[in-house]
Scaffold this motif. Structure first.
Motif, PDB file in Angstrom:
ATOM      1  N   VAL B 637      46.569  50.292  46.542  1.00 14.93           N
ATOM      2  CA  VAL B 637      46.843  50.590  47.943  1.00 14.93           C
ATOM      3  C   VAL B 637      47.485  48.541  48.793  1.00 14.93           C
ATOM      4  CG1 VAL B 637      46.534  51.209  49.849  1.00 14.93           C
ATOM      5  CG2 VAL B 637      45.785  52.352  47.527  1.00 14.93           C
ATOM      6  N   SER B 638      46.059  47.393  47.916  1.00 10.63           N
ATOM      7  CA  SER B 638      46.014  46.487  48.947  1.00 10.63           C
ATOM      8  C   SER B 638      46.530  44.912  48.164  1.00 10.63           C
ATOM      9  CB  SER B 638      44.731  46.264  49.221  1.00 10.63           C
ATOM     10  OG  SER B 638      44.113  46.311  47.939  1.00 10.63           O
ATOM     11  N   PRO B 639      47.545  44.381  48.714  1.00 12.63           N
ATOM     12  CA  PRO B 639      47.669  43.197  48.106  1.00 12.63           C
ATOM     13  C   PRO B 639      46.814  42.489  46.417  1.00 12.63           C
ATOM     14  CG  PRO B 639      48.596  43.498  50.255  1.00 12.63           C
ATOM     15  CD  PRO B 639      47.647  43.917  50.368  1.00 12.63           C
ATOM     16  N   ARG B 640      45.617  43.036  47.129  1.00 11.92           N
ATOM     17  CA  ARG B 640      44.778  42.299  46.093  1.00 11.92           C
ATOM     18  C   ARG B 640      44.701  43.576  45.090  1.00 11.92           C
ATOM     19  NH1 ARG B 640      38.843  42.398  46.464  1.00 11.92           N
ATOM     20  NH2 ARG B 640      38.366  40.124  45.445  1.00 11.92           N
ATOM     21  N   ASP B 641      43.960  44.210  45.530  1.00 12.47           N
ATOM     22  CA  ASP B 641      44.344  45.115  44.189  1.00 12.47           C
ATOM     23  C   ASP B 641      45.496  45.395  43.300  1.00 12.47           C
ATOM     24  OD1 ASP B 641      41.901  46.231  44.812  1.00 12.47           O
ATOM     25  OD2 ASP B 641      42.270  47.757  45.974  1.00 12.47           O
ATOM     26  N   ARG B 642      46.844  45.544  43.453  1.00  4.02           N
ATOM     27  CA  ARG B 642      48.042  45.091  43.443  1.00  4.02           C
ATOM     28  C   ARG B 642      47.831  43.613  41.809  1.00  4.02           C
ATOM     29  NH1 ARG B 642      50.903  47.287  47.782  1.00  4.02           N
ATOM     30  NH2 ARG B 642      51.332  44.804  48.066  1.00  4.02           N
ATOM     31  N   ALA B 643      47.496  42.733  42.920  1.00  7.74           N
ATOM     32  CA  ALA B 643      46.904  41.296  42.191  1.00  7.74           C
ATOM     33  C   ALA B 643      46.503  41.053  41.170  1.00  7.74           C
ATOM     34  CB  ALA B 643      46.732  40.251  42.820  1.00  7.74           C
ATOM     35  N   ASN B 648      45.592  42.109  35.515  1.00  2.73           N
ATOM     36  CA  ASN B 648      44.609  42.709  33.810  1.00  2.73           C
ATOM     37  C   ASN B 648      46.517  42.344  33.673  1.00  2.73           C
ATOM     38  OD1 ASN B 648      42.402  42.744  33.390  1.00  2.73           O
ATOM     39  ND2 ASN B 648      42.471  43.289  35.963  1.00  2.73           N
ATOM     40  N   LEU B 649      47.346  43.550  33.708  1.00  6.48           N
ATOM     41  CA  LEU B 649      48.087  44.406  33.132  1.00  6.48           C
ATOM     42  C   LEU B 649      48.714  43.169  32.386  1.00  6.48           C
ATOM     43  CD1 LEU B 649      50.157  46.504  31.712  1.00  6.48           C
ATOM     44  CD2 LEU B 649      51.763  45.845  34.727  1.00  6.48           C
ATOM     45  N   ALA B 650      49.361  41.292  33.021  1.00  6.72           N
ATOM     46  CA  ALA B 650      49.916  41.144  32.057  1.00  6.72           C
ATOM     47  C   ALA B 650      48.894  40.465  30.811  1.00  6.72           C
ATOM     48  CB  ALA B 650      50.013  39.566  32.804  1.00  6.72           C
ATOM     49  N   VAL B 651      47.949  40.296  30.789  1.00  9.48           N
ATOM     50  CA  VAL B 651      47.257  40.114  29.786  1.00  9.48           C
ATOM     51  C   VAL B 651      47.328  40.534  28.659  1.00  9.48           C
ATOM     52  CG1 VAL B 651      44.947  39.874  29.134  1.00  9.48           C
ATOM     53  CG2 VAL B 651      45.437  38.575  31.511  1.00  9.48           C
ATOM     54  N   LEU B 666      52.813  37.899  35.324  1.00  8.89           N
ATOM     55  CA  LEU B 666      52.078  36.836  36.132  1.00  8.89           C
ATOM     56  C   LEU B 666      52.953  35.738  37.204  1.00  8.89           C
ATOM     57  CD1 LEU B 666      51.004  35.670  32.978  1.00  8.89           C
ATOM     58  CD2 LEU B 666      49.124  36.100  35.064  1.00  8.89           C
ATOM     59  N   GLU B 667      54.364  35.989  36.448  1.00 14.31           N
ATOM     60  CA  GLU B 667      54.603  34.975  37.797  1.00 14.31           C
ATOM     61  C   GLU B 667      55.325  36.045  39.014  1.00 14.31           C
ATOM     62  OE1 GLU B 667      57.328  32.324  35.117  1.00 14.31           O
ATOM     63  OE2 GLU B 667      58.818  33.678  36.043  1.00 14.31           O
ATOM     64  N   TYR B 692      46.393  29.830  33.746  1.00 14.17           N
ATOM     65  CA  TYR B 692      45.701  29.664  32.657  1.00 14.17           C
ATOM     66  C   TYR B 692      47.008  30.267  31.412  1.00 14.17           C
ATOM     67  CZ  TYR B 692      43.440  29.683  27.823  1.00 14.17           C
ATOM     68  OH  TYR B 692      42.936  29.062  26.959  1.00 14.17           O
ATOM     69  N   TYR B 693      46.461  31.848  32.279  1.00 10.85           N
ATOM     70  CA  TYR B 693      47.459  33.114  31.510  1.00 10.85           C
ATOM     71  C   TYR B 693      48.728  32.682  31.652  1.00 10.85           C
ATOM     72  CZ  TYR B 693      43.235  35.988  30.695  1.00 10.85           C
ATOM     73  OH  TYR B 693      42.101  36.291  30.201  1.00 10.85           O
ATOM     74  N   LEU B 694      49.761  32.188  31.920  1.00  6.45           N
ATOM     75  CA  LEU B 694      50.751  32.184  32.512  1.00  6.45           C
ATOM     76  C   LEU B 694      51.103  31.278  31.587  1.00  6.45           C
ATOM     77  CD1 LEU B 694      53.331  32.709  33.815  1.00  6.45           C
ATOM     78  CD2 LEU B 694      52.593  31.069  35.938  1.00  6.45           C
ATOM     79  N   GLY B 695      50.372  29.620  31.479  1.00  5.45           N
ATOM     80  CA  GLY B 695      50.286  28.627  30.194  1.00  5.45           C
ATOM     81  C   GLY B 695      50.379  29.021  29.127  1.00  5.45           C
ATOM     82  N   LEU B 696      49.758  30.519  28.580  1.00  7.03           N
ATOM     83  CA  LEU B 696      49.486  30.272  27.139  1.00  7.03           C
ATOM     84  C   LEU B 696      50.798  31.354  27.451  1.00  7.03           C
ATOM     85  CD1 LEU B 696      46.308  32.271  27.611  1.00  7.03           C
ATOM     86  CD2 LEU B 696      46.610  30.285  26.019  1.00  7.03           C
ATOM     87  N   CYS B 697      51.748  31.843  28.351  1.00  7.23           N
ATOM     88  CA  CYS B 697      52.438  33.046  27.968  1.00  7.23           C
ATOM     89  C   CYS B 697      54.241  31.686  27.672  1.00  7.23           C
ATOM     90  CB  CYS B 697      52.549  33.509  29.260  1.00  7.23           C
ATOM     91  SG  CYS B 697      52.538  35.179  29.073  1.00  7.23           S
ATOM     92  N   LEU B 698      53.876  30.941  28.730  1.00  6.86           N
ATOM     93  CA  LEU B 698      54.801  30.279  28.322  1.00  6.86           C
ATOM     94  C   LEU B 698      55.246  29.524  27.656  1.00  6.86           C
ATOM     95  CD1 LEU B 698      55.099  28.796  32.306  1.00  6.86           C
ATOM     96  CD2 LEU B 698      56.604  30.075  31.480  1.00  6.86           C
ATOM     97  N   ASP B 699      53.670  29.319  26.047  1.00  5.21           N
ATOM     98  CA  ASP B 699      53.759  28.761  25.393  1.00  5.21           C
ATOM     99  C   ASP B 699      54.555  29.739  24.519  1.00  5.21           C
ATOM    100  OD1 ASP B 699      52.514  26.107  24.762  1.00  5.21           O
ATOM    101  OD2 ASP B 699      50.304  26.391  24.250  1.00  5.21           O
ATOM    102  N   ALA B 700      54.103  31.045  24.144  1.00  2.00           N
ATOM    103  CA  ALA B 700      54.731  31.964  23.292  1.00  2.00           C
ATOM    104  C   ALA B 700      55.671  31.827  23.568  1.00  2.00           C
ATOM    105  CB  ALA B 700      53.773  33.161  23.681  1.00  2.00           C
ATOM    106  N   LEU B 701      56.494  31.395  24.614  1.00  2.00           N
ATOM    107  CA  LEU B 701      57.941  31.759  24.735  1.00  2.00           C
ATOM    108  C   LEU B 701      58.778  30.326  25.146  1.00  2.00           C
ATOM    109  CD1 LEU B 701      57.592  33.917  28.200  1.00  2.00           C
ATOM    110  CD2 LEU B 701      58.622  35.018  25.663  1.00  2.00           C
ATOM    111  N   GLU B 702      58.214  29.283  24.603  1.00  3.93           N
ATOM    112  CA  GLU B 702      58.301  28.136  23.615  1.00  3.93           C
ATOM    113  C   GLU B 702      59.101  27.540  24.765  1.00  3.93           C
ATOM    114  OE1 GLU B 702      60.615  28.792  20.236  1.00  3.93           O
ATOM    115  OE2 GLU B 702      59.344  29.343  18.935  1.00  3.93           O
TER     116      GLU B 702
END
Lengths: 500, 745
Positions: B637-643, B648-651, B666-667, B692-702
């Motif tokens: 419901v709240s923006p915080r819960d969505r975030a 979590n979904l991204a991870v 993540l973006e 940090y997770y975005l970094g891992l993602c971008l690493d994986a996406l070269e």
């Protein structure tokens, strides 16, 4: 070991119905497989010979290769647990599993065993890590892999590499947060944090064990260790010993020292032998006469395999009735010159480190006491010697009245002088390590215990009660158990006191 | 060859000729018709001109034309009668009485009841000669007789020369006028023996036929309530009762009256033998009925039957979702409908964006079926592998039952046709998703599939079947135990197959498998912002450090001991943590804290802190968590819960090998400026965690340069934690930035 056994039991449980169905005739070849559980039980009861017999039976008669392989692996670990340890037999197990059972779920565990052999036999840390790494190479998503990561981290810790060990323990906790292995990894992390002086982080790691793995042996250990850390490192610089209890008062004449056996009982060495006391109530669970008292005892401690040993100037007697050993220095003419034993410890390999009054040196002898392996440290009159979890040796130096530290290979590590900021003693009468490698120095004349952390920095002084009750008249020996309880031997009062 | 060509040529010629002939004949007939009509107009004109000779001639031509026809239809008969009438009048006028009489006879043979002049008086504008009319009647007497038909029963169908006699001209009605001669008279009616005889009608006389048809079988008239009931007699289907109402003749019959407003019309069932008859009445959604009626003698009878509805009321309550029955959309929730008993279970589904709820129901008459809509993420069990066809077992339904208690997901067997179509569309064969418990492929098909293909497939299949995940059953050893199986599943957009072991004969195994899909854990947890420890011999929770200021500015110090909380004694750190976990976020709790020799009162206000699943956790149930967090995102419901749900979904997407989608999630967190709580010097899940997770993602996406920027942002977030339990993100980000294997790329 626990998780390995669990894996094996699961395997066995799955396999049993299959076997019973396919063999409903008169002869039940599953019996061989079933004996696996008996073997595991024997290990739990420390009946190693029985365990090996059971596992041998499984290996020879069970038709299922998975169970056979697991029995072999278990047998290999028993060879490392029993005394004297059978490294050669353990290596044969490794070879056989790799040769014949590599494709079974136990195949990767052969490398765990191989790594443990490297550690236990030679403290070859890199060799052990190489073996553990192989598990990840061949079976990256198995419980054996998880175990290998943990053991690799432990190897780092034993190799005095707390920072690297922390990273690897962290890896285990991140990868397997719900596995019991994580509780062990957190305990290991806490030790590393303590070595690095990060006491709060250590306590947080221990509390996580309490929170996430309640009602486990690890949770109990975490409580004990938190208690030690809290007492030593969070209180003020000086404090009184709390809640002293008397164990076995008025029973020990000419007592020479204190030790703790493998299950936490308090061992009091005295002129005629040794007494084993239950730590909870001081009840004597065993009285050990250790040979004719031709000469008085000079030191008490644990020999190879954790057997209570009593030094009597020139020879050492054992509580289990094993033959005495008479270590001697080989002479050029082929004879052997006996020692004047002042103190002794055994290292992880079971070798003796014996302080000799005549030569003012610490000598290294083989586990059976027959071979002199060289001088460990020269020019030192050692009154007491102890070893910590990393096999470092601390020695009370009679000449300097200070405490000298040595690495397991005899290299000097440092010392604590008799006088420093916040403490001073005339003559240290005994020393002890706690679980974290903090050193406790008993200054018997003042009835005080000075506590130093693993970096040899003074942390606190615990004052023993010189006016009772209970009252200590002449404190001569000290021991610390896994809970951080302090045991003090009062020679004049002929009593042992326990302090929380 | 030549012969063949000649034959073909000859055949074509003959065919063409035949076509020409046929075409010529048809057009000639039409022309003749046209001529008759034109000729009639001509002769009427001639008649008006009293050119009787011309009239006679033209009528001759008309009648010759019509006589050439094989048979006359109604209009042609009228044309012939008109021509005869005109010619007779012309002949009579020319005093050709013989010829006129011939025409009169010709008229009466064709139409015995003909009224002379009826076809020409109006058309010609002149009345017939009264004398000729008299002669016409004389000829009628000489030519026409009367046929009286008295046939019992009255309802019988009577034919004269195969022409049905209307009911009004049978017994009690007008006699039939017929030219003298022989006629074939027949009569038939249900239940009676048919009768047929040649009857000679004498001209100028009355011929009476009196027949009573012999009764040989019975006729039952069946009426039911409601109409549309299939009626079987002695096992033979005899028809369906028509819509009502029943005929008036039954208006006084009590049992017909008892049929009520839904009474049907009559279904007559003839030719029933004289014996005990067994009537069965069947209609979908009604309880079938059977009754026997003894028939001692042939006769007319009726039977009525009221059928009772046999449906169960289906009521789907709750909020949201659409109701499908057997795959057909019925309407939105709340929804009600009667379900009729069927030999096979009916599939009642509630579908929504949250997932599905599947019930296979066997309606029992009168027993309502109440369903509360609560769709859960749905995993469609597509197919099974490892079972020989000879076993002919469909384990999918059994697995559906076995996992019915899974609280966090709906496993269901896709309808056969739909499953086969989906498999065919994707070119899949059994075994495509067969993996063991360690995640290793166990079939050739599974081994041949790449991770990215599996990911795309999971997405496409889930989209096609409108589900959140897909699954396949694999029976490792059908000979040993065909009901001991592995169920491997993929959430949509996951390439990580996960497998459950189920032994369908062992309820405990089923419960264990279902328990894996327990409801999702909360994505936030309540905490006091202070770390404490258990210490033996210390009564209370020993404070290690305060990481969040939730104490209104009173800083708790290392070594402080929390002795009481909310008026209750705190035994140790664990007890304090348990107590805090049980309070409502934002509700202050008073503490008594011992510091050295003093006791301080402190007000603590615990708050909810976000949590994130462990990316590195090897035991993470990836597919299950994908379902959970997609649902959490939907419910947020709240923006915080969505975030928090989005993070979590991204991870989990990253763990599922779906780096691209994870990056988008993540973006999105950044783009929407939806902030995880600011740290204010404390520790927790924060923007640094996401970076940090975005970094891992971008690493994986070269995308190493972009990844570095993300890792730098993570490094600059000192209090950011990887999960609520740690560790700190900063050293992890630093390790990444220093990692030589990354820097080389």
């Amino acid at each position: 070991m626990r998780s390995l056994r669990l894996t094996a039991l699961v395997l066995l449980g799955l396999a049993l119905p299959v076997g019973l169905r396919s063999h409903s005739g008169q002869v039940d070849p599953q019996r061989g497989c079933n004996l696996y559980q008996s073997g595991v039980r024997s290990v739990d009861e420390n009946k190693f010979k029985d365990a090996i017999e059971n596992f041998d039976y499984v290996v020879n008669s069970c038709p299922q290769p998975n169970i056979k392989a697991q029995a072999l692996i278990q047998k290999g670990f028993v060879y490392l647990k029993m005394w004297p340890r059978q490294f050669g037999d353990a290596r044969k197990v490794v070879d056989r599993v790799i040769k014949e059972f590599f494709g079974t779920p136990s195949g990767p565990e052969a490398y765990l065993l191989a790594g443990m052999i490297e550690l236990e036999e030679t403290r070859n840390f890199e060799g052990a890590r190489d073996q553990f790494k192989k598990v990840g190479d061949i079976a990256p998503s198995t419980s054996a892999f998880a175990e290998s990561l943990y053991l690799a981290a432990e190897t780092r810790r034993l190799a005095h590499q707390p920072l690297e060990a922390l990273k690897e323990f962290r890896d285990v906790t991140l990868r397997y947060p719900r596995m019991p292995l994580t509780a062990k990894a957190l305990l290991g992390s806490a030790e590393c944090y303590v070595r690095l002086g990060e006491i709060i982080l250590a306590m947080e790691a221990l509390q996580r064990v309490r929170r996430e793995f309640p009602n486990t042996p690890e949770a109990l250990q975490a409580l004990r260790r938190n208690t030690i850390l809290h007492r030593i490192l969070m209180r003020g610089p000086a404090q009184s010993a709390q809640a002293g209890r008397v164990l076995g008062a008025g029973r020990f004449r000419d007592a020479v020292g204190l030790a703790l056996d493998g299950i936490g009982n308090v061992v009091v060495g005295y002129r005629d032998g040794a007494a084993v006391l239950a730590p909870e109530n001081g009840q004597q669970v065993l009285a050990l006469g250790m040979g004719p008292a031709v000469v008085g005892a000079s030191a008490v401690g644990l020999g190879p395999g954790g057997i209570v040993a009593l030094a009597r100037e020139r020879f050492v007697s054992f509580a289990n009735g094993a033959p005495d050993i008479v270590p001697g220095l080989p002479q050029k003419d082929g004879t052997s010159e006996m020692l004047e034993i002042q103190a002794f410890v055994t290292n992880w390999r079971g070798e003796w480190l014996i302080a000799d009054g005549k030569t003012s040196a610490i000598h290294r002898f083989s586990a059976d006491g027959t071979r002199h392996l060289g001088v460990f440290a020269a020019n030192i009159k050692a009154l007491r010697m102890i070893t910590n979890g990393l096999d470092d040796i601390a020695v009370v130096n009679e000449r300097t009245k200070g405490i000298d530290f040595y690495l397991p290979n005899g290299a000097p590590l440092g010392q604590i002088p008799r006088r420093g900021v916040g403490y001073e003693w005339e003559a240290p009468t005994d020393i002890a390590f706690d679980t974290f490698g903090n050193l406790y120095v008993l200054a018997g004349d003042k009835g005080s215990i000075h506590v130093f952390d693993s970096a040899r920095t003074f942390r606190t002084t615990i004052q023993l009660p010189l006016k009772g009750p209970p009252q200590i008249r002449k404190a001569v020996a000290l021991a610390i158990d896994g809970s951080g309880r302090i045991y003090v031997l009062d020679r004049d009062g002929q009593q042992v006191l326990a302090f929380q | 060859m030549r012969t063949r060509q000649m034959f073909l040529w000859s055949a074509a010629t003959i065919l063409a000729a035949a076509c020409v002939v046929a075409s010529t004949a048809a057009s000639g007939l039409a022309r003749q018709q046209l001529n008759v009509a034109e000729l009639l107009q001509t002769t009427l004109t001639d008649f008006r001109k009293t050119d009787n000779r011309a009239v006679e001639n033209v009528c001759d031509r008309i009648l010759a034309s019509l006589a050439a026809l094989p048979a006359l239809d109604e209009s042609q008969l009228r044309q012939a009668l008109t021509a005869f009438e005109l010619r007779s009048r012309a002949r009579y006028a020319q005093r050709n009485f013989v010829g006129a009489r011939e025409d009169f006879k010709a008229i009466l043979v064709r139409s015995p009841a003909h009224v002379y002049g009826s076809l020409t008086v109006v058309e010609t504008g002149s009345n017939v000669n009264p004398n000729s009319a008299g002669v016409f009647e004389e000829v009628r007497k000489e030519t026409v007789g009367r046929l009286v038909l008295n046939i019992v029963p009255e309802g019988a169908e009577v034919r004269v020369d195969d022409v049905v006699v209307p009911p009004g001209q049978r017994a009690g009605g007008q006699p039939l006028a017929r030219a003298g001669g022989s006629y074939k008279v027949s009569a038939q009616v249900a239940g009676h023996r048919r009768r047929e005889e040649i009857v000679v009608v004498a001209a100028g006389a009355e011929t009476i036929v009196t027949w009573t048809l012999e009764r040989v079988t019975s006729v039952f008239e069946v009426m039911t309530s409601p109409p549309g009931v299939e009626v079987f007699v002695d096992g033979q289907r005899r028809g369906v009762t028509p819509p009502g109402p029943p005929p008036a003749r039954y208006s006084g019959a009590p049992d017909v009256v008892a049929l009520g407003r839904e009474a049907s019309g009559v279904l007559p069932i003839p030719d029933l033998p004289t014996r005990e008859l067994r009537f069965e009445f069947k209609l979908d959604c009604y309880t079938p009925e059977t009754r026997t009626r003894p028939v001692e003698r042939a006769g007319d009878y009726y039977v009525t039957q009221v059928l009772r509805r046999a449906s169960a009321r289906l009521r789907v309550g709750g909020n949201g979702g659409l109701v499908y029955i057997d795959g057909e959309l019925k309407g939105p929730v709340p929804y009600e409908q009667d379900l009729c008993p069927q030999p096979q279970p009916q599939v009642v589904e509630v579908r929504s964006a949250r997932g599905r709820q599947v019930h296979r129901v066997m309606p029992v008459a009168g027993v309502p079926i109440d369903i509360t809509a609560d769709p859960k993420p749905a995993i469609a069990i597509l197919n099974q592998a490892g079972l020989p066809e000879t076993l002919r077992m469909d384990l999918r339904r059994e697995v559906e039952n076995a996992l019915a208690s899974a609280a966090g997901a709906t496993f269901f067997a896709v309808a056969d046709a739909e499953a086969q179509a989906a498999m065919k569309a994707e070119g899949l064969t059994a075994g495509w998703l067969s993996y063991d418990l360690d995640g290793k492929p166990v079939s050739t098909e599974a081994r041949a599939m790449t991770a990215s293909a599996r990911l795309d497939l999971s997405r496409r299949l889930a989209s096609r079947l409108e589900v959140q995940g897909i699954a396949e059953i694999n029976v490792p050893d059908a000979q040993l135990d065909p009901r001991s199986l592995l169920l491997t599943y993929l959430a949509a957009g996951s390439n990580v197959p996960e497998t459950l072991q189920i032994k369908l004969t062992d309820p405990a195994s089923e419960r264990r498998a279902a328990a894996v899909f327990r409801p999702g854990d909360p994505i936030a947890r309540i905490a006091a912002g202070v770390h404490v420890a258990d210490v033996a011999g210390v009564a209370g929770a020993v404070v290690l450090q305060q990481i969040w200021d939730l104490t209104g500015g009173v800083q708790l110090q290392t070594g402080d001991v929390i002795q009481t909380a909310a008026g209750r004694t705190v035994a140790d750190g664990s007890a304090f943590e348990a107590l805090v976990a049980g309070v409502k976020p934002g509700d202050p709790i008073p503490l008594q804290v011992r510091r050295a020799d003093r006791v301080l009162p402190v007000q603590l206000t615990p708050q909810n802190f976000p949590n994130v699943v462990g990316f590195y956790d090897e035991t993470l149930p990836v597919n299950k968590l994908l379902l959970d967090f997609r649902l959490a995102l939907l419910d947020a419901v709240s923006p915080r819960d969505r975030a928090i749900a989005g993070l979590n979904l991204a991870v989990v997407l990253m763990r599922a090998g779906n780096w691209a989608e994870a990056r988008i999630e993540l973006e999105k967190l950044e783009l929407e400026k939806v902030s995880l709580p600011d740290l204010k010097g404390g520790q927790g899940i924060s923007r640094g965690t996401a970076q940090y997770y975005l970094g891992l993602c971008l690493d994986a996406l070269e995308r190493p340069a972009d990844a570095n920027r993300a890792f730098e942002a993570a490094r600059d977030s000192p209090g950011a934690l990887l999960t609520a339990d740690g560790p700190l993100v900063r050293p992890l980000a630093e390790e990444k930035l220093k990692d030589p294997s990354r820097r080389q790329r």
